[in-house]
Design a protein around this motif. Structure first.
Motif, PDB file in Angstrom:
ATOM      1  N   ILE A 168       0.848  -1.195   0.000  1.00  0.00           N
ATOM      2  CA  ILE A 168       0.000   0.000   0.000  1.00  0.00           C
ATOM      3  C   ILE A 168       0.884   1.245   0.000  1.00  0.00           C
ATOM      4  O   ILE A 168       1.569   1.537   0.991  1.00  0.00           O
ATOM      5  CB  ILE A 168      -0.935   0.014   1.227  1.00  0.00           C
ATOM      6  N   PRO A 169       0.902   2.001  -1.110  1.00  0.00           N
ATOM      7  CA  PRO A 169       1.728   3.212  -1.150  1.00  0.00           C
ATOM      8  C   PRO A 169       1.157   4.311  -0.254  1.00  0.00           C
ATOM      9  O   PRO A 169      -0.059   4.465  -0.136  1.00  0.00           O
ATOM     10  CB  PRO A 169       1.680   3.614  -2.629  1.00  0.00           C
ATOM     11  N   HIS A 170       2.060   5.089   0.353  1.00  0.00           N
ATOM     12  CA  HIS A 170       1.618   6.211   1.186  1.00  0.00           C
ATOM     13  C   HIS A 170       1.329   7.438   0.335  1.00  0.00           C
ATOM     14  O   HIS A 170       0.519   8.285   0.716  1.00  0.00           O
ATOM     15  CB  HIS A 170       2.687   6.557   2.228  1.00  0.00           C
ATOM     16  N   ASP A 171       2.022   7.541  -0.790  1.00  0.00           N
ATOM     17  CA  ASP A 171       1.849   8.691  -1.682  1.00  0.00           C
ATOM     18  C   ASP A 171       1.765   8.183  -3.118  1.00  0.00           C
ATOM     19  O   ASP A 171       2.465   7.236  -3.500  1.00  0.00           O
ATOM     20  CB  ASP A 171       3.032   9.661  -1.554  1.00  0.00           C
ATOM     21  N   ILE A 172       0.899   8.819  -3.911  1.00  0.00           N
ATOM     22  CA  ILE A 172       0.792   8.491  -5.331  1.00  0.00           C
ATOM     23  C   ILE A 172       0.786   9.787  -6.137  1.00  0.00           C
ATOM     24  O   ILE A 172       0.413  10.850  -5.631  1.00  0.00           O
ATOM     25  CB  ILE A 172      -0.479   7.666  -5.633  1.00  0.00           C
ATOM     26  N   ARG A 257      -2.312   0.114 -11.419  1.00  0.00           N
ATOM     27  CA  ARG A 257      -0.948  -0.428 -11.449  1.00  0.00           C
ATOM     28  C   ARG A 257       0.069   0.706 -11.637  1.00  0.00           C
ATOM     29  O   ARG A 257       1.123   0.722 -10.996  1.00  0.00           O
ATOM     30  CB  ARG A 257      -0.821  -1.451 -12.567  1.00  0.00           C
ATOM     31  N   ALA A 258      -0.271   1.668 -12.496  1.00  0.00           N
ATOM     32  CA  ALA A 258       0.637   2.789 -12.737  1.00  0.00           C
ATOM     33  C   ALA A 258       0.804   3.653 -11.492  1.00  0.00           C
ATOM     34  O   ALA A 258       1.858   4.273 -11.287  1.00  0.00           O
ATOM     35  CB  ALA A 258       0.119   3.637 -13.899  1.00  0.00           C
ATOM     36  N   PHE A 259      -0.221   3.705 -10.657  1.00  0.00           N
ATOM     37  CA  PHE A 259      -0.138   4.478  -9.407  1.00  0.00           C
ATOM     38  C   PHE A 259       0.729   3.772  -8.363  1.00  0.00           C
ATOM     39  O   PHE A 259       1.032   4.345  -7.318  1.00  0.00           O
ATOM     40  CB  PHE A 259      -1.536   4.699  -8.817  1.00  0.00           C
TER      41      PHE A 259
END
Length: 750
Positions: A168-172, A257-259
């Motif tokens: 889980i990314p924190h920033d996108i 996916r790109a995010f």
């Protein structure tokens, strides 16, 4: 009553008790699964309970509970976390259990959208992950909130825990200012094994399965515990968006996916139903080697604009379905075949089995559908089970596959007794001895006894007093069974209900002295009956329990005729044409069967046309019949059923007797100041900006009546490209005709 008693065998009292049991059991299951991460039921058993609940609600709609599991998603958020209200509700998915269910799903989508069977329509297909649903909210690219599904509307705030999950990314970057990503938290098989090994080494609690481990790990009050657990996350959907991210489901997955989100590599774009089913087989074959748990495949309409048009039911989207993997199979002996008679006279065969455990449940009964199924053929005469018939004494394979009513899948001919004989389906009703006939095109054989058949009479009376029908307080299924055939206070027909009090001055005394009754309850019953002497026409029609006449059809008939006597006269007038229609249908069916064998397709239409031409139907009858079946949503099948019911002497006598005790109220048209309110509208040709179903719903909401045929009663014809005979007839009658754009402008939707 057993928990495995087929739904078709339940009476109303048993159904009410069973719905209460299922509500309690499913609420507990939801709490254990969603809130406590300690499920007691397998997915197949849970699905079976939900299907049984839905089956009972379908058969007894008046008994649906305010807390029905059919209307619930997940479970209430646990008290240990703060609550999060989802800006966009997190829905559950409808389930399909075989290829036919998925074909039905595809057909329903096409019908709703007005697409032909060969029109291009693509779906995405992806594994259904067995994990914990999670919604991640990003604002200006930063993760600000993570919430579990909860009950779909309110979930648990697990933001701190979600931040510890590596997937889980924190920033996108380059995302909409408000962007809710939805997906599934899960644990791989290898990580699960390692976790349990560490738990054993440290003397801690071990987990039953990866799903429990993942859910329990994410829902720790101490985020450091979550951080020590090997959780993963697949993204596959979204909630609130400040701006669109794609035009299709597949493009949206690519954007996720790109995010920086993990998406499932087995997600495929499927241009057809056959491609969907082929990918299902492919995923099923790989299931044991994927390294994580799945319990099916999810199909979604690819075009997001079409998803928006399709919309949602109460708890599920119309544009998606989960194709679940098969449940457990078992073999046992078929000890007998019983025939049950339903409200409409249908003879339903039920297999009596030597008890066997299937998916953790002891099964002793199974549905056999109809006589064709027993004989080893489908409705079109094609072979099923390789053409193997089912006989008493056979060794049969039983399955549940998410459906709580067990079914027979196969027969082991090697174990068939040498003295076995084919099952002879009865041609007489086992309840009343009347002829049981099977009409052309009908898969079911039906008793012709009508109200003289005790099985039908009791079930019809139960339907008559049900909640969506007359809804008489204090007179339900249990009371109907008590009164039916009673030598002192009988209720054998609907009219008997309304003469119960005045048949004899001593009836109150007789009733109040019975077990379970007193002076107050008896007086209350008579008062409740008196309150229902005035009833709206549509509700009365539904209450009569005429085959094929449901709530919607009853409403459409009431809005068209407005008056009982006018409707009855019209149905009587149309009878000669209805008989000609049935004769034509029989000729068509006979020629269709002949044409199927000799490929002379043209004979079918010729036979039908000849049967109608030779029927000598009076013009008035033809006009009345055309008007009846031209009511939008009625059609030939329902029209014939109405005609048969009103022509049956016993049923007609019951209708006329009842009519003498009622004040029948004409339906109120929807309140509207629209220029089409009160007008009769016909749609013809191809509508390009909405489907026929959408157009009808919009017109009726504005107070218009929608008909399927043009007549002198028609006020307005809306004609799209391809309009044919209806447009010509409207022109001949001087009826105003609009194109679709003019119609939308008229109703204010342009």
């Amino acid at each position: 009553m057993s928990e495995t008693t087929p739904v078709s065998e339940l009476n109303e009292a048993e159904a009410r008790a069973e719905l209460a049991r299922l509500a309690a059991q499913l609420q507990r299951a939801n709490r254990l699964y969603h809130a406590e991460d300690a499920p007691e039921l397998s997915d197949a058993d849970y699905d079976a309970l939900k299907r049984r609940n839905a089956d009972i609600e379908s058969l007894f709609p008046a008994l649906k509970r305010p807390d029905s599991p059919s209307d619930q998603v997940g479970a209430r958020a646990a008290d240990g976390f703060s609550k999060v209200s989802h800006a966009v509700r997190m829905m559950s998915l409808g389930n399909g259990f075989d290829d036919d269910d998925i074909a039905d799903f595809d057909r329903s989508i096409r019908k709703y959208l007005g697409l032909s069977s060969d029109a291009p329509l693509s779906y995405t297909a992806e594994p259904k992950i067995d994990g914990l649903s999670l919604s991640l909210r990003y604002e200006k690219g930063r993760l600000v909130q993570a919430a579990t599904r909860g009950d779909g509307e309110v979930g648990e705030n697990v933001t701190a825990n979600a931040r510890t999950v590596g997937d889980i990314p924190h920033d996108i970057e380059n995302a909409p200012d408000i962007f809710e990503v939805r997906g599934e938290v899960y644990m791989s098989h290898a990580d699960f094994d390692d976790l349990n090994a560490r738990q054993v080494a440290s003397g801690g609690k071990t987990f039953a399965n990866p799903r429990n481990a993942a859910a329990g790990s994410l829902r720790q009050l101490d985020a450091s515990i979550t951080a020590s657990r090997p959780l993963r996350f697949f993204a596959y959907a979204w909630g609130e968006l400040s701006a669109p991210i794609a035009a299709t489901q597949m493009e949206a997955i690519d954007r996720l996916r790109a995010f920086g989100f993990q998406t499932n590599d087995l997600t495929r774009l499927c241009p057809s139903l056959s491609d969907m089913l082929a990918h299902y087989r492919d995923i099923e074959a790989q299931r044991s080697t994927l390294g994580y748990d799945i319990d099916g495949v999810v199909y979604k309409v690819n075009d997001l604009a079409l998803q928006a048009r399709l919309g949602f039911r109460s708890t599920t989207p119309r544009w998606a379905i989960a194709h679940k993997f098969p449940a457990e199979l078992a073999w046992t002996r078929l000890e007998g075949i019983d025939i049950q008679v339903g409200r409409t006279g249908a003879l339903s065969p039920v297999a009596r089995l030597h008890p066997v455990t299937v998916g953790g449940v002891v099964v002793s009964n199974a549905t056999l559908h109809n006589e064709d199924y027993i004989a080893g053929r489908d409705a079109k005469g094609g072979a099923i089970r390789g053409g193997k018939d089912i006989r008493v004494g056979d060794w049969v394979q039983v399955y549940r596959a998410g459906d709580v009513i067990p079914k027979v899948a196969d027969v082991d001919l090697s174990k068939r007794p040498k003295d076995s004989v084919p099952y002879a389906f009865p041609t007489k009703c086992p309840e009343c001895g009347s002829d049981a006939i099977r009409e052309d095109g009908d898969a079911v054989r039906r008793c012709t006894g009508g109200l003289i058949c005790p099985a039908q009479a009791v079930e019809k009376l139960k339907h008559f007093v049900s909640r969506k029908a007359f809804d008489i307080e204090g007179l339900g299924a249990k009371q109907i069974e008590m009164f039916h055939g009673d030598p002192v206070l009988p209720i054998n027909t609907p009219a008997d209900i309304f003469t119960l009090q005045n048949r004899d001055a001593s009836n109150l005394a007789r009733l109040k002295n019975r077990d379970g009754w007193g002076e107050t309850s008896a007086s209350n019953l008579f008062a409740a009956i008196d309150e229902k002497r005035a009833i709206e026409l549509g509700r009365l029609l539904f209450a009569l329990g005429i085959r094929h006449v449901g709530e919607v059809g009853a409403r459409d008939l009431a809005l068209h005729y407005l008056d009982w006597d006018a409707m009855a006269q019209a149905i009587d007038a149309a009878r000669p044409a209805a008989l000609a229609q049935r004769k034509a249908d029989a000729a068509e069916e006979a020629e269709r069967q002949a044409a199927a064998s000799d490929n002379r397709r043209a004979r079918v239409k010729e036979a039908r046309d000849a049967a109608i031409a030779n029927s000598d139907v009076p013009p008035a009858a033809a006009s009345a019949w055309s008007d009846l079946i031209g009511i939008d949503g009625i059609g030939t099948t329902l029209g014939l059923s109405l005609s048969d019911a009103f022509a049956n002497p016993d049923e007609r006598r019951a209708f006329d007797d009842l009519r003498q005790h009622l004040t029948i109220v004409s339906p109120d048209a929807p309140a509207s100041d629209s220029p089409v309110a009160g007008k009769t509208v016909v749609f013809t040709g191809t509508l390009e900006k909405m489907t026929r179903a959408e157009a009808k719903a919009r017109a009726e909401a504005l107070g218009a009546k929608v008909s399927g045929s043009v007549s002198q009663k028609t006020d307005l014809l809306v004609a799209g490209p391809g309009a044919g005979s209806k447009a010509k007839k409207a022109a001949d009658l001087g009826i105003e005709t609009l194109d679709e754009d003019s119609w939308l402008q008229l109703i204010g939707d342009a």
